[in-house]
Scaffold this motif. Structure first.
Motif, mmCIF file in Angstrom:
data_model
loop_
_atom_site.group_PDB
_atom_site.id
_atom_site.type_symbol
_atom_site.label_atom_id
_atom_site.label_comp_id
_atom_site.label_asym_id
_atom_site.label_seq_id
_atom_site.Cartn_x
_atom_site.Cartn_y
_atom_site.Cartn_z
ATOM 1 N N GLN A 362 37.770 1.924 -39.459
ATOM 2 C CA GLN A 362 37.750 0.851 -38.629
ATOM 3 C C GLN A 362 38.444 -0.542 -39.320
ATOM 4 O O GLN A 362 38.372 -0.782 -40.598
ATOM 5 N N VAL A 363 38.914 -1.562 -38.550
ATOM 6 C CA VAL A 363 39.509 -2.769 -38.926
ATOM 7 C C VAL A 363 38.407 -3.745 -39.015
ATOM 8 O O VAL A 363 37.813 -4.133 -38.140
ATOM 9 N N VAL A 364 38.302 -4.599 -40.125
ATOM 10 C CA VAL A 364 37.264 -5.300 -40.244
ATOM 11 C C VAL A 364 37.754 -6.805 -40.573
ATOM 12 O O VAL A 364 38.629 -6.920 -41.732
ATOM 13 N N THR A 365 37.751 -7.769 -39.738
ATOM 14 C CA THR A 365 38.455 -9.144 -40.040
ATOM 15 C C THR A 365 37.419 -9.942 -40.383
ATOM 16 O O THR A 365 36.088 -9.981 -39.963
ATOM 17 N N GLN A 366 37.633 -11.047 -40.975
ATOM 18 C CA GLN A 366 36.643 -12.245 -41.485
ATOM 19 C C GLN A 366 37.664 -13.697 -41.900
ATOM 20 O O GLN A 366 38.629 -13.582 -42.288
ATOM 21 N N LEU A 367 36.973 -14.710 -41.323
ATOM 22 C CA LEU A 367 37.305 -15.743 -41.745
ATOM 23 C C LEU A 367 36.563 -16.279 -43.188
ATOM 24 O O LEU A 367 35.423 -16.140 -42.958
ATOM 25 N N ILE A 368 37.231 -16.536 -44.133
ATOM 26 C CA ILE A 368 36.650 -17.039 -45.500
ATOM 27 C C ILE A 368 36.863 -18.243 -45.739
ATOM 28 O O ILE A 368 38.093 -18.820 -45.662
ATOM 29 N N GLU A 369 35.977 -19.019 -46.554
ATOM 30 C CA GLU A 369 36.417 -20.130 -47.210
ATOM 31 C C GLU A 369 36.049 -20.406 -48.550
ATOM 32 O O GLU A 369 34.606 -19.912 -48.814
ATOM 33 N N THR A 378 41.237 -12.745 -43.248
ATOM 34 C CA THR A 378 41.084 -11.533 -44.156
ATOM 35 C C THR A 378 41.093 -10.049 -43.427
ATOM 36 O O THR A 378 40.282 -10.297 -42.094
ATOM 37 N N VAL A 379 41.557 -9.013 -43.701
ATOM 38 C CA VAL A 379 41.374 -7.975 -42.959
ATOM 39 C C VAL A 379 41.043 -6.660 -43.989
ATOM 40 O O VAL A 379 41.668 -6.678 -45.146
ATOM 41 N N ALA A 380 40.022 -6.084 -43.693
ATOM 42 C CA ALA A 380 39.688 -4.862 -44.507
ATOM 43 C C ALA A 380 39.360 -3.654 -44.053
ATOM 44 O O ALA A 380 39.180 -3.405 -42.513
ATOM 45 N N ARG A 381 39.822 -2.665 -44.539
ATOM 46 C CA ARG A 381 39.821 -1.212 -43.897
ATOM 47 C C ARG A 381 39.871 -0.290 -44.922
ATOM 48 O O ARG A 381 40.361 -0.216 -46.171
ATOM 49 N N ALA A 397 39.056 0.966 -50.438
ATOM 50 C CA ALA A 397 39.070 0.148 -49.422
ATOM 51 C C ALA A 397 40.119 -0.770 -49.887
ATOM 52 O O ALA A 397 40.559 -1.114 -50.979
ATOM 53 N N ILE A 398 40.852 -1.256 -48.964
ATOM 54 C CA ILE A 398 42.094 -2.250 -48.929
ATOM 55 C C ILE A 398 41.631 -3.513 -48.382
ATOM 56 O O ILE A 398 41.225 -3.696 -47.098
ATOM 57 N N GLY A 399 41.690 -4.609 -49.036
ATOM 58 C CA GLY A 399 41.496 -5.961 -48.554
ATOM 59 C C GLY A 399 42.823 -6.758 -48.448
ATOM 60 O O GLY A 399 43.622 -6.823 -49.557
#
Length: 466
Positions: A362-369, A378-381, A397-399
């Protein structure tokens, strides 16, 4: 009032990259040679007007230039080094580290190399007794630093690969055109053979028999990449040999690893020629799955290619990329722009790169600070390893990530209200992370006084004074 920009070392490096004298560059910028000399010695700040002139005459990315993009060892990396318990008691202020990184970049690089060697000697004490100190400079770190110094972009390889890749482009598959090119132009026959015939090797070129063998257990996209890699070795031999020689690697092992890395870069550029790939990225809004389908590549190949789009006048979104295993070991780290994470340590556990293993496929997205207030999308899978084998291990895993100012260009960010979406505070390695109330903290911050109260336990296992 905005802070003044003292960018002397970057101006000097830009001038030398263009093989220009101070007089020549000053003439092109319509300033006096003495003024340019003051700028290079950080005796005058760089003005906004001059930045615009640099962008006009030298196709400089103003944002990256002003922010220090392309500098190998910046203030953050130096802060990480000087937070080590061996140096923490010196209390070197950040402004001194910034001055060192900006005014003496070669010295900063030397400090980073010595520290990396010290860390490696600590992990492998047998190396420390070697008379050749270069033995503690690990090949992967040397090559990684060299690649990042060039911002993972090599114009000469790009130009050659774009010409070749365009000629070989086929809407069905590039495998057959590349196989024919190897045979007809170079007399190299390609065969797919059983893994048992190759042992623990996934591909091999037999120069004596002019035979290129590919394991039957390689996944289809990796077979394509194998052909592109072998093609790069023969087509661009002169270019790559010259680049390796100019790099000045300290030993033969590092030279060979750098040669392989540059050939890998060229292979990706053959499969995904720059102009066509950038156009597809813009049209498909950087959708990795659609790009994979368009170019017959896999997720890792596309992700790596996304970090290389730094051609002057035709830049893509500047991504950074990490590849990790379930234990958190980092095996790839590339950046087309500034990279917000630790150079010598791991990643922050709050970044959901690690959560990708619990959401395989699955594609896991996130806003980070980050602690300095910069925000990244960011996108991780997860990805499978290149070869199907019981010995090849499990998932990786690729980020991928980019500055939030570019997030509106990404397909996977369309569901976000970027102005109001929740943001996860992350940090660099725990030893240099300044965040006070973090329940994920694994180590106390170097150089900070702990504020442990035996009568009251805090959220963080290592509370400290701000």
């Amino acid at each position: 009032m905005s802070s003044k920009l003292f960018l002397g070392h970057r101006l000097r490096r830009l001038r030398r990259d263009h093989q220009m004298s101070q007089t020549d560059m000053a003439t092109s910028l319509a300033i006096s040679p003495s003024y340019l000399n003051h700028l290079e010695r950080n005796q005058r700040p760089v003005t906004a007007t001059l930045l615009l002139k640099l962008a006009e005459h030298y196709d400089v990315d103003v944002r990256a230039f002003a922010a220090g993009g392309g500098t190998r060892t910046g203030p953050d990396e130096l802060a990480e080094i000087f937070s080590d318990h061996l140096l923490a008691d010196l209390g070197v202020p950040r402004y001194e580290l910034a001055e060192l990184a900006h005014n003496s970049p070669s010295v900063a690089d030397a400090v980073a190399r010595l520290y990396a060697a010290l860390k490696e000697a600590g992990r492998n004490p047998s190396l420390a007794s070697n008379d050749d100190a270069r033995s503690v400079v690990t090949p992967e770190n040397w090559v990684r630093d060299y690649i990042q110094q060039h911002r993972n972009h090599y114009p000469e390889l790009e130009e050659a690969a774009e010409t070749l890749g365009g000629a070989l482009s086929d809407p069905l598959s590039m495998q057959e055109p590349m196989r024919k090119r190897l045979k007809n132009a170079w007399g190299i026959t390609t065969r797919v053979v059983s893994q048992s015939e190759l042992g623990n090797i996934s591909q091999q070129f037999d120069a004596e028999r002019q035979l290129f063998l590919i394991s039957s257990q390689l996944r289809p996209e990796n077979r394509t990449f194998a052909l592109a890699y072998q093609l790069a070795l023969v087509e661009f031999a002169g270019v790559i040999d010259r680049m390796v020689a100019e790099a000045g690697a300290p030993d033969e092992g590092i030279r060979q690893l750098l040669h392989m890395s540059l050939a890998n870069y060229a292979a990706g550029a053959i499969m995904m020629p720059y102009g066509r790939f950038l156009q597809a990225c813009e049209e498909m809004r950087y959708s990795i799955d659609r790009l994979c389908g368009e170019f017959g590549a896999n997720v890792e190949q596309v992700a790596h290619r996304l970090t290389t789009l730094s051609r002057p006048g035709a830049r893509g979104v500047p991504f950074f990329m990490l590849r990790v295993d379930p234990a958190g070991n980092i095996s790839k780290r590339y950046a087309g722009d500034q990279f917000p994470f630790s150079r010598f340590g791991g990643t922050c556990p709050r970044w959901n790169l690690h959560a990708a293993f619990q959401a395989a496929g699955q594609v896991v997205t996130q806003l980070i600070e980050t602690p300095d207030g910069h925000r990244y999308f960011t996108v991780a899978r997860t990805i499978e390893r290149p070869i199907k084998s019981d010995l090849s291990g499990g998932l990786l895993a690729i980020g991928l990530g980019c500055d939030i100012v570019f997030a509106h260009k990404l397909h996977c960010a369309e569901a976000y209200d970027l102005a109001d979406a929740p943001v996860t505070p992350v940090g660099p390695a725990c030893s240099i992370c300044p965040r006070l109330d973090c329940g994920y903290r694994a180590t106390p911050p170097a150089g900070r006084m702990l504020a442990v109260d035996r009568n009251a336990k805090s959220i963080s296992p290592y509370p400290f004074l701000p």
